[in-house]
Write a protein that holds these residues in place. Sequence first.
Motif, PDB file in Angstrom:
ATOM      1  N   GLY A 186     -10.231   2.137  -4.293  1.00 28.00           N
ATOM      2  CA  GLY A 186     -10.078   0.703  -4.507  1.00 28.00           C
ATOM      3  C   GLY A 186     -10.041  -0.121  -3.239  1.00 28.00           C
ATOM      4  O   GLY A 186     -10.719   0.182  -2.258  1.00 28.00           O
ATOM      5  N   GLU A 187      -9.209  -1.149  -3.252  1.00 30.06           N
ATOM      6  CA  GLU A 187      -9.211  -2.156  -2.192  1.00 30.06           C
ATOM      7  C   GLU A 187      -7.818  -2.742  -2.045  1.00 30.06           C
ATOM      8  O   GLU A 187      -7.105  -2.954  -3.031  1.00 30.06           O
ATOM      9  CB  GLU A 187     -10.212  -3.262  -2.548  1.00 30.06           C
ATOM     10  CG  GLU A 187     -10.388  -4.334  -1.503  1.00 30.06           C
ATOM     11  CD  GLU A 187     -11.548  -5.269  -1.838  1.00 30.06           C
ATOM     12  OE1 GLU A 187     -12.033  -5.963  -0.934  1.00 30.06           O
ATOM     13  OE2 GLU A 187     -11.964  -5.297  -3.023  1.00 30.06           O
ATOM     14  N   ALA A 188      -7.415  -3.029  -0.800  1.00 30.60           N
ATOM     15  CA  ALA A 188      -6.077  -3.568  -0.567  1.00 30.60           C
ATOM     16  C   ALA A 188      -6.090  -4.492   0.637  1.00 30.60           C
ATOM     17  O   ALA A 188      -6.816  -4.260   1.615  1.00 30.60           O
ATOM     18  CB  ALA A 188      -5.074  -2.438  -0.356  1.00 30.60           C
ATOM     19  N   PHE A 189      -5.276  -5.544   0.544  1.00 33.70           N
ATOM     20  CA  PHE A 189      -5.088  -6.493   1.640  1.00 33.70           C
ATOM     21  C   PHE A 189      -3.688  -6.266   2.211  1.00 33.70           C
ATOM     22  O   PHE A 189      -2.702  -6.258   1.484  1.00 33.70           O
ATOM     23  CB  PHE A 189      -5.230  -7.934   1.150  1.00 33.70           C
ATOM     24  CG  PHE A 189      -5.051  -8.959   2.235  1.00 33.70           C
ATOM     25  CD1 PHE A 189      -6.094  -9.239   3.097  1.00 33.70           C
ATOM     26  CD2 PHE A 189      -3.844  -9.631   2.395  1.00 33.70           C
ATOM     27  CE1 PHE A 189      -5.943 -10.187   4.107  1.00 33.70           C
ATOM     28  CE2 PHE A 189      -3.684 -10.571   3.402  1.00 33.70           C
ATOM     29  CZ  PHE A 189      -4.738 -10.847   4.254  1.00 33.70           C
ATOM     30  N   PHE A 190      -3.617  -6.079   3.543  1.00 33.90           N
ATOM     31  CA  PHE A 190      -2.368  -5.714   4.205  1.00 33.90           C
ATOM     32  C   PHE A 190      -1.874  -6.836   5.114  1.00 33.90           C
ATOM     33  O   PHE A 190      -2.654  -7.431   5.871  1.00 33.90           O
ATOM     34  CB  PHE A 190      -2.576  -4.463   5.074  1.00 33.90           C
ATOM     35  CG  PHE A 190      -2.966  -3.226   4.307  1.00 33.90           C
ATOM     36  CD1 PHE A 190      -2.008  -2.325   3.884  1.00 33.90           C
ATOM     37  CD2 PHE A 190      -4.299  -2.967   4.012  1.00 33.90           C
ATOM     38  CE1 PHE A 190      -2.362  -1.177   3.181  1.00 33.90           C
ATOM     39  CE2 PHE A 190      -4.666  -1.824   3.315  1.00 33.90           C
ATOM     40  CZ  PHE A 190      -3.692  -0.941   2.902  1.00 33.90           C
ATOM     41  N   GLU A 191      -0.575  -7.110   5.031  1.00 38.57           N
ATOM     42  CA  GLU A 191       0.126  -7.933   6.009  1.00 38.57           C
ATOM     43  C   GLU A 191       1.214  -7.043   6.592  1.00 38.57           C
ATOM     44  O   GLU A 191       2.277  -6.849   5.998  1.00 38.57           O
ATOM     45  CB  GLU A 191       0.721  -9.190   5.366  1.00 38.57           C
ATOM     46  CG  GLU A 191      -0.343 -10.139   4.832  1.00 38.57           C
ATOM     47  CD  GLU A 191       0.234 -11.471   4.393  1.00 38.57           C
ATOM     48  OE1 GLU A 191       1.131 -12.000   5.085  1.00 38.57           O
ATOM     49  OE2 GLU A 191      -0.214 -11.984   3.351  1.00 38.57           O
TER      50      GLU A 191
END
Length: 335
Positions: free
Chosen positions: A160-165
Amino acid sequence: MTQESLSEAEYDAITDAAAHWCMRLHAVDCSAEERLAFEQWRDAHPLHAFEYEAMLEIWDVAEHLPRPPLPPTLNVPLTAAVPAWRRYAIAASVCALALPLAAYGGWNLGWLPNSYQHFEATDNVRQVTLKDGSQVELNLNTELSFSNYKDERRVTLKKGEAFFEVSHDLSHPFVVRAGEGKIRVTGTRFNVWLYEDQVRVNLIEGSVLVTSNAALPGDGLRLGPAMQAQYRHGDYTPQISQTYANDNALAWRSGKLVLDNLALNEALPLINRYLSKPLKLADANTGAIRVGGVYNIKELGGLVNTLPKVLPVYLTRNTEGDPVINSMPRQPPKT
Protein backbone atom coordinates in the motif's frame (compact mmCIF):
# COMPACT_ATOMS: atom_id res chain seq x y z
CA MET A 1 -18.43 -20.52 22.03
CA THR A 2 -18.38 -16.71 21.84
CA GLN A 3 -15.36 -14.51 22.33
CA GLU A 4 -16.95 -12.88 25.41
CA SER A 5 -17.46 -16.25 27.18
CA LEU A 6 -13.87 -17.46 26.87
CA SER A 7 -12.02 -18.21 30.08
CA GLU A 8 -8.34 -17.48 30.62
CA ALA A 9 -7.56 -21.17 30.12
CA GLU A 10 -9.42 -21.15 26.79
CA TYR A 11 -7.50 -18.06 25.65
CA ASP A 12 -4.24 -19.77 26.60
CA ALA A 13 -5.24 -22.89 24.68
CA ILE A 14 -5.92 -20.84 21.54
CA THR A 15 -2.57 -19.06 21.89
CA ASP A 16 -0.78 -22.40 22.31
CA ALA A 17 -2.56 -23.76 19.23
CA ALA A 18 -1.62 -20.65 17.21
CA ALA A 19 2.05 -21.13 18.22
CA HIS A 20 1.87 -24.80 17.22
CA TRP A 21 0.40 -24.02 13.79
CA CYS A 22 2.90 -21.21 13.20
CA MET A 23 5.78 -23.64 13.78
CA ARG A 24 4.21 -26.46 11.77
CA LEU A 25 3.39 -24.31 8.74
CA HIS A 26 6.99 -23.06 8.67
CA ALA A 27 8.35 -26.62 8.89
CA VAL A 28 9.67 -28.25 5.70
CA ASP A 29 7.81 -31.49 6.47
CA CYS A 30 4.39 -29.86 6.91
CA SER A 31 1.91 -31.99 4.94
CA ALA A 32 -1.11 -31.01 2.87
CA GLU A 33 -3.34 -32.74 5.45
CA GLU A 34 -1.87 -30.55 8.20
CA ARG A 35 -2.42 -27.39 6.16
CA LEU A 36 -6.05 -28.38 5.64
CA ALA A 37 -6.43 -29.05 9.37
CA PHE A 38 -4.93 -25.64 10.10
CA GLU A 39 -7.41 -23.92 7.78
CA GLN A 40 -10.29 -25.68 9.51
CA TRP A 41 -8.97 -24.61 12.92
CA ARG A 42 -8.38 -21.01 11.76
CA ASP A 43 -11.90 -20.68 10.33
CA ALA A 44 -13.61 -22.21 13.37
CA HIS A 45 -13.51 -18.98 15.42
CA PRO A 46 -12.51 -15.35 14.66
CA LEU A 47 -10.07 -15.37 17.60
CA HIS A 48 -8.16 -18.29 16.03
CA ALA A 49 -7.26 -16.19 12.97
CA PHE A 50 -6.47 -13.17 15.16
CA GLU A 51 -4.09 -15.12 17.42
CA TYR A 52 -2.40 -16.79 14.43
CA GLU A 53 -1.76 -13.40 12.78
CA ALA A 54 -0.30 -12.12 16.06
CA MET A 55 1.97 -15.18 16.20
CA LEU A 56 3.16 -14.46 12.64
CA GLU A 57 4.14 -10.95 13.72
CA ILE A 58 6.25 -12.42 16.54
CA TRP A 59 7.79 -14.83 14.02
CA ASP A 60 8.70 -11.89 11.72
CA VAL A 61 10.37 -10.00 14.57
CA ALA A 62 12.28 -13.15 15.55
CA GLU A 63 13.80 -13.22 12.05
CA HIS A 64 16.01 -10.29 13.17
CA LEU A 65 17.59 -12.36 15.96
CA PRO A 66 21.23 -13.32 15.34
CA ARG A 67 21.92 -16.99 14.82
CA PRO A 68 25.27 -17.86 16.44
CA PRO A 69 26.89 -21.18 15.44
CA LEU A 70 26.30 -24.18 17.66
CA PRO A 71 29.14 -25.37 19.91
CA PRO A 72 31.28 -28.06 18.24
CA THR A 73 29.80 -30.79 20.43
CA LEU A 74 26.30 -29.89 19.23
CA ASN A 75 27.17 -29.15 15.62
CA VAL A 76 24.92 -31.87 14.15
CA PRO A 77 21.73 -31.54 12.08
CA LEU A 78 18.94 -30.63 14.49
CA THR A 79 16.38 -32.67 12.59
CA ALA A 80 18.50 -35.81 12.96
CA ALA A 81 19.46 -35.29 16.61
CA VAL A 82 16.12 -34.25 18.13
CA PRO A 83 12.69 -35.86 17.59
CA ALA A 84 9.96 -33.61 16.21
CA TRP A 85 7.99 -33.39 19.47
CA ARG A 86 11.19 -32.34 21.28
CA ARG A 87 11.91 -29.62 18.71
CA TYR A 88 8.46 -28.11 19.28
CA ALA A 89 8.90 -28.27 23.05
CA ILE A 90 12.26 -26.48 22.76
CA ALA A 91 10.77 -23.85 20.43
CA ALA A 92 7.89 -23.25 22.84
CA SER A 93 10.35 -22.81 25.70
CA VAL A 94 12.35 -20.28 23.69
CA CYS A 95 9.14 -18.34 22.91
CA ALA A 96 8.32 -18.27 26.63
CA LEU A 97 11.74 -16.69 27.30
CA ALA A 98 11.54 -14.17 24.45
CA LEU A 99 9.87 -11.32 26.35
CA PRO A 100 12.23 -11.37 29.38
CA LEU A 101 15.21 -11.48 27.01
CA ALA A 102 13.86 -8.53 25.03
CA ALA A 103 13.59 -6.54 28.25
CA TYR A 104 17.24 -7.20 29.09
CA GLY A 105 19.94 -8.36 26.67
CA GLY A 106 17.84 -8.38 23.50
CA TRP A 107 17.12 -4.64 23.66
CA ASN A 108 20.61 -3.63 24.80
CA LEU A 109 22.25 -5.59 22.01
CA GLY A 110 19.88 -4.16 19.39
CA TRP A 111 18.45 -7.58 18.54
CA LEU A 112 14.85 -7.05 19.63
CA PRO A 113 12.54 -4.02 19.81
CA ASN A 114 11.12 -2.80 23.10
CA SER A 115 7.81 -1.97 21.40
CA TYR A 116 5.96 -3.27 18.36
CA GLN A 117 2.83 -2.06 16.54
CA HIS A 118 0.92 -3.38 13.54
CA PHE A 119 -1.59 -1.36 11.52
CA GLU A 120 -3.91 -2.02 8.58
CA ALA A 121 -6.29 0.17 6.58
CA THR A 122 -8.81 -1.61 4.38
CA ASP A 123 -11.84 0.39 3.24
CA ASN A 124 -10.93 3.79 4.74
CA VAL A 125 -7.89 6.04 5.05
CA ARG A 126 -6.53 5.70 8.59
CA GLN A 127 -4.47 8.02 10.80
CA VAL A 128 -2.24 6.36 13.44
CA THR A 129 0.35 7.48 16.00
CA LEU A 130 3.51 5.43 16.45
CA LYS A 131 5.11 4.83 19.84
CA ASP A 132 7.77 7.48 19.11
CA GLY A 133 5.10 10.13 18.45
CA SER A 134 5.39 10.04 14.65
CA GLN A 135 2.12 10.39 12.71
CA VAL A 136 1.28 8.07 9.81
CA GLU A 137 -1.66 8.24 7.41
CA LEU A 138 -2.47 4.94 5.71
CA ASN A 139 -4.13 4.76 2.31
CA LEU A 140 -6.70 2.08 1.46
CA ASN A 141 -5.40 -1.52 1.39
CA THR A 142 -2.26 -0.63 3.32
CA GLU A 143 -0.41 -2.67 5.93
CA LEU A 144 2.67 -1.72 7.94
CA SER A 145 4.42 -2.48 11.22
CA PHE A 146 6.58 -0.39 13.57
CA SER A 147 9.43 -1.73 15.74
CA ASN A 148 11.44 0.46 18.11
CA TYR A 149 15.04 -0.80 18.29
CA LYS A 150 17.86 0.68 20.34
CA ASP A 151 19.69 2.00 17.27
CA GLU A 152 16.74 2.81 14.97
CA ARG A 153 12.99 3.17 14.62
CA ARG A 154 11.92 0.73 11.91
CA VAL A 155 8.75 0.68 9.79
CA THR A 156 8.08 -2.17 7.37
CA LEU A 157 5.61 -1.21 4.65
CA LYS A 158 4.18 -4.56 3.60
CA LYS A 159 1.75 -3.21 1.02
CA GLY A 160 0.00 0.00 0.00
CA GLU A 161 0.88 3.61 0.66
CA ALA A 162 1.56 5.81 3.69
CA PHE A 163 2.31 9.45 4.46
CA PHE A 164 4.76 10.00 7.33
CA GLU A 165 5.32 12.95 9.66
CA VAL A 166 8.33 11.74 11.60
CA SER A 167 9.12 12.88 15.12
CA HIS A 168 12.60 14.43 15.06
CA ASP A 169 15.33 12.43 16.82
CA LEU A 170 18.81 12.84 15.34
CA SER A 171 20.30 10.07 17.47
CA HIS A 172 17.53 7.58 16.68
CA PRO A 173 17.03 7.35 12.88
CA PHE A 174 13.66 6.44 11.39
CA VAL A 175 13.92 3.77 8.66
CA VAL A 176 11.13 2.66 6.32
CA ARG A 177 11.69 -0.65 4.54
CA ALA A 178 9.71 -0.95 1.31
CA GLY A 179 10.35 -3.61 -1.28
CA GLU A 180 14.07 -4.35 -1.44
CA GLY A 181 15.08 -0.83 -0.41
CA LYS A 182 14.82 1.53 2.52
CA ILE A 183 14.30 5.20 3.33
CA ARG A 184 16.30 6.68 6.24
CA VAL A 185 15.35 9.95 8.00
CA THR A 186 15.66 11.71 11.35
CA GLY A 187 12.59 13.95 11.08
CA THR A 188 10.62 14.94 7.99
CA ARG A 189 7.39 14.61 5.97
CA PHE A 190 7.28 12.16 3.07
CA ASN A 191 5.10 9.66 1.21
CA VAL A 192 5.94 6.04 0.30
CA TRP A 193 3.96 4.08 -2.30
CA LEU A 194 4.46 0.33 -2.79
CA TYR A 195 2.87 -1.90 -5.41
CA GLU A 196 4.28 -5.36 -6.14
CA ASP A 197 8.03 -4.66 -6.61
CA GLN A 198 7.66 -0.95 -7.42
CA VAL A 199 8.38 1.75 -4.82
CA ARG A 200 8.01 5.52 -5.09
CA VAL A 201 9.11 8.05 -2.45
CA ASN A 202 7.93 11.69 -2.49
CA LEU A 203 9.60 14.14 -0.12
CA ILE A 204 7.59 17.11 1.13
CA GLU A 205 9.82 18.52 3.87
CA GLY A 206 13.27 17.80 5.33
CA SER A 207 15.58 15.24 3.72
CA VAL A 208 15.77 11.46 3.33
CA LEU A 209 18.32 8.93 2.12
CA VAL A 210 16.91 6.36 -0.33
CA THR A 211 18.54 3.09 -1.31
CA SER A 212 17.03 0.63 -3.80
CA ASN A 213 18.60 -2.40 -2.12
CA ALA A 214 19.05 -2.49 1.65
CA ALA A 215 21.75 -5.16 1.26
CA LEU A 216 24.05 -2.77 -0.62
CA PRO A 217 26.67 -0.71 1.30
CA GLY A 218 26.16 3.01 1.85
CA ASP A 219 23.23 5.18 2.85
CA GLY A 220 21.82 5.75 -0.65
CA LEU A 221 20.89 8.94 -2.49
CA ARG A 222 19.71 12.07 -0.69
CA LEU A 223 16.38 13.69 -1.57
CA GLY A 224 15.49 17.30 -0.92
CA PRO A 225 12.00 18.83 -0.80
CA ALA A 226 9.95 18.47 -4.01
CA MET A 227 12.01 15.48 -5.14
CA GLN A 228 10.94 11.93 -5.93
CA ALA A 229 12.77 8.58 -5.97
CA GLN A 230 11.58 5.41 -7.70
CA TYR A 231 12.99 1.91 -7.71
CA ARG A 232 11.96 -1.67 -8.30
CA HIS A 233 13.40 -5.16 -7.98
CA GLY A 234 16.93 -5.38 -9.39
CA ASP A 235 17.64 -1.62 -9.51
CA TYR A 236 21.17 -0.81 -8.34
CA THR A 237 20.25 2.81 -7.57
CA PRO A 238 16.90 4.62 -7.40
CA GLN A 239 15.79 6.99 -10.17
CA ILE A 240 15.61 10.59 -8.91
CA SER A 241 13.36 13.30 -10.39
CA GLN A 242 11.89 16.69 -9.52
CA THR A 243 8.24 17.13 -8.61
CA TYR A 244 6.12 20.26 -9.04
CA ALA A 245 3.56 22.27 -7.10
CA ASN A 246 0.66 20.59 -8.95
CA ASP A 247 1.98 17.05 -8.39
CA ASN A 248 -0.90 14.66 -7.65
CA ALA A 249 0.98 11.97 -5.72
CA LEU A 250 -0.76 12.91 -2.45
CA ALA A 251 -4.28 13.29 -3.86
CA TRP A 252 -5.22 10.03 -2.09
CA ARG A 253 -5.18 11.92 1.22
CA SER A 254 -8.26 13.73 -0.11
CA GLY A 255 -9.79 10.47 -1.35
CA LYS A 256 -8.81 11.01 -5.00
CA LEU A 257 -6.71 9.35 -7.66
CA VAL A 258 -5.62 11.81 -10.36
CA LEU A 259 -4.47 10.39 -13.69
CA ASP A 260 -2.87 13.21 -15.66
CA ASN A 261 -2.82 11.94 -19.25
CA LEU A 262 -0.83 8.84 -18.34
CA ALA A 263 -0.13 5.87 -20.57
CA LEU A 264 -2.09 2.82 -19.40
CA ASN A 265 1.11 0.95 -18.55
CA GLU A 266 1.93 3.78 -16.09
CA ALA A 267 -1.63 4.20 -14.82
CA LEU A 268 -2.42 0.54 -14.09
CA PRO A 269 -0.10 0.16 -11.06
CA LEU A 270 -1.81 3.23 -9.55
CA ILE A 271 -5.27 1.79 -10.27
CA ASN A 272 -4.67 -1.88 -9.52
CA ARG A 273 -3.75 -1.45 -5.87
CA TYR A 274 -7.38 -0.44 -5.25
CA LEU A 275 -8.90 -3.40 -7.15
CA SER A 276 -9.61 -6.94 -5.98
CA LYS A 277 -8.84 -8.22 -9.50
CA PRO A 278 -5.95 -6.36 -11.18
CA LEU A 279 -6.35 -5.04 -14.70
CA LYS A 280 -3.96 -6.54 -17.25
CA LEU A 281 -2.74 -5.26 -20.60
CA ALA A 282 -3.11 -7.38 -23.72
CA ASP A 283 0.01 -5.95 -25.38
CA ALA A 284 2.38 -2.98 -25.62
CA ASN A 285 0.13 -1.10 -28.05
CA THR A 286 -2.68 -1.18 -25.49
CA GLY A 287 -0.27 0.03 -22.80
CA ALA A 288 0.56 3.11 -24.86
CA ILE A 289 -3.05 4.38 -24.87
CA ARG A 290 -3.37 7.40 -22.58
CA VAL A 291 -5.95 7.98 -19.86
CA GLY A 292 -6.84 10.92 -17.63
CA GLY A 293 -9.38 11.97 -15.04
CA VAL A 294 -10.05 12.33 -11.32
CA TYR A 295 -11.49 9.30 -9.53
CA ASN A 296 -12.76 8.50 -6.04
CA ILE A 297 -10.40 5.89 -4.57
CA LYS A 298 -13.36 4.06 -2.99
CA GLU A 299 -15.14 3.71 -6.34
CA LEU A 300 -12.34 2.60 -8.65
CA GLY A 301 -14.03 -0.75 -9.14
CA GLY A 302 -16.47 1.04 -11.43
CA LEU A 303 -13.61 2.31 -13.59
CA VAL A 304 -13.11 -1.16 -15.05
CA ASN A 305 -16.43 -1.13 -16.88
CA THR A 306 -16.11 2.56 -17.74
CA LEU A 307 -12.85 2.30 -19.67
CA PRO A 308 -14.42 0.95 -22.92
CA LYS A 309 -16.76 3.94 -22.90
CA VAL A 310 -13.97 6.53 -22.79
CA LEU A 311 -11.06 4.76 -24.53
CA PRO A 312 -10.73 2.73 -27.76
CA VAL A 313 -10.51 -0.53 -25.82
CA TYR A 314 -12.57 -3.60 -24.95
CA LEU A 315 -12.33 -6.04 -22.04
CA THR A 316 -11.76 -9.79 -21.93
CA ARG A 317 -10.82 -12.19 -19.12
CA ASN A 318 -7.68 -14.30 -18.80
CA THR A 319 -7.58 -17.84 -17.40
CA GLU A 320 -7.21 -16.49 -13.84
CA GLY A 321 -10.35 -14.39 -14.23
CA ASP A 322 -8.50 -11.06 -14.32
CA PRO A 323 -9.88 -8.39 -16.67
CA VAL A 324 -7.65 -7.75 -19.69
CA ILE A 325 -7.65 -4.45 -21.60
CA ASN A 326 -7.38 -4.84 -25.37
CA SER A 327 -7.00 -2.04 -27.89
CA MET A 328 -9.65 -1.83 -30.57
CA PRO A 329 -8.38 -2.99 -33.97
CA ARG A 330 -7.68 -0.14 -36.32
CA GLN A 331 -10.00 0.31 -39.25
CA PRO A 332 -8.30 -0.40 -42.55
CA PRO A 333 -7.87 2.73 -44.69
CA LYS A 334 -10.60 3.31 -47.25
CA THR A 335 -9.55 2.73 -50.83
